[in-house]
Design a protein around this motif. Structure first.
Motif, PDB file in Angstrom:
ATOM      1  N   TRP A 188      43.144  20.767   7.456  1.00  0.00           N
ATOM      2  CA  TRP A 188      43.974  19.981   8.349  1.00  0.00           C
ATOM      3  C   TRP A 188      43.043  19.327   9.354  1.00  0.00           C
ATOM      4  O   TRP A 188      41.885  19.707   9.491  1.00  0.00           O
ATOM      5  CB  TRP A 188      45.026  20.827   9.062  1.00  0.00           C
ATOM      6  CG  TRP A 188      44.492  22.051   9.737  1.00  0.00           C
ATOM      7  CD1 TRP A 188      44.325  23.283   9.179  1.00  0.00           C
ATOM      8  CD2 TRP A 188      44.008  22.151  11.078  1.00  0.00           C
ATOM      9  NE1 TRP A 188      43.792  24.163  10.070  1.00  0.00           N
ATOM     10  CE2 TRP A 188      43.577  23.483  11.262  1.00  0.00           C
ATOM     11  CE3 TRP A 188      43.894  21.276  12.126  1.00  0.00           C
ATOM     12  CZ2 TRP A 188      43.047  23.943  12.454  1.00  0.00           C
ATOM     13  CZ3 TRP A 188      43.374  21.738  13.317  1.00  0.00           C
ATOM     14  CH2 TRP A 188      42.964  23.057  13.467  1.00  0.00           C
TER      15      TRP A 188
ATOM     16  N   SER B 169      60.482  15.777   9.774  1.00  0.00           N
ATOM     17  CA  SER B 169      60.102  15.920   8.370  1.00  0.00           C
ATOM     18  C   SER B 169      60.502  14.649   7.629  1.00  0.00           C
ATOM     19  O   SER B 169      61.075  13.731   8.202  1.00  0.00           O
ATOM     20  CB  SER B 169      60.804  17.131   7.759  1.00  0.00           C
ATOM     21  OG  SER B 169      60.344  17.350   6.443  1.00  0.00           O
TER      22      SER B 169
ATOM     23  N   ASN C  36      52.095  14.303   2.684  1.00  0.00           N
ATOM     24  CA  ASN C  36      51.921  15.718   2.326  1.00  0.00           C
ATOM     25  C   ASN C  36      51.083  15.867   1.067  1.00  0.00           C
ATOM     26  O   ASN C  36      50.534  16.930   0.808  1.00  0.00           O
ATOM     27  CB  ASN C  36      53.271  16.388   2.068  1.00  0.00           C
ATOM     28  CG  ASN C  36      54.092  16.559   3.306  1.00  0.00           C
ATOM     29  OD1 ASN C  36      53.583  16.504   4.410  1.00  0.00           O
ATOM     30  ND2 ASN C  36      55.389  16.746   3.122  1.00  0.00           N
TER      31      ASN C  36
END
Length: 161
Positions: free
Chosen positions: A116, A38, A103
């Motif tokens: 996506w 992340s 993001n």
């Protein structure tokens, strides 16, 4: 000793942040982390009466960037994304690494395709470059004013030449 510097969107030095306010009862004034899975995050607080603030809001989200230095090397860098707490004593600043901005880029899709994308060919550098440029071309994207440098493909597996 860590040093915290603020830069504008053009990469110009703006300020050296020195007067930090503790984040907790243990007197910790700065937290930062980076993750493999992340985006990384950094948090600090600055006094509302700090002279740095007399020149304007240098902690405005998506307009200013932070680099954390240690021993003449950058150990962490990212973009200011939020000021979650403001009161008469301090302004809290949240900073995320640049991968967070991916993001915020909506991948082109229609009502019949998912939002996506599965990338099955090409290199990682090509995929990231394409997604980044796609986001830059949308005027509403937070990365629309960014400049993309050269993206180098990772060497994988890491133990092979």
């Amino acid at each position: 000793m860590y040093k915290l510097y603020i830069y504008d969107n053009s990469g110009n030095f703006v300020a050296h942040v020195k007067n930090l306010v503790p984040l907790d009862d243990k007197r910790m004034v700065l937290t930062f982390a980076d993750y493999l899975s992340s985006y990384g995050e950094l948090r600090f607080r600055i006094q509302t009466k700090d002279p740095l603030l007399s020149s304007g809001n240098i902690f405005e989200p998506y307009k200013y960037h932070v680099k954390l230095w240690r021993d003449n090397a950058v150990v962490w860098a990212g973009v200011i994304v939020n000021n979650p707490r403001r009161n008469h004593r301090f302004i809290e600043v949240e900073v995320f690494t640049y991968s967070f901005l991916l993001n915020k880029v909506q991948v082109a899709h229609t009502e019949h395709t998912p939002n996506w994308r599965e990338i099955t060919s090409g290199t990682m550098a090509e995929a990231i470059t394409n997604l980044f440029n796609e986001g830059k071309n949308r005027s509403s994207s937070p990365i629309s004013s960014f400049t993309l440098g050269t993206i180098v493909n990772p060497k994988y597996p890491w133990d092979k030449e």
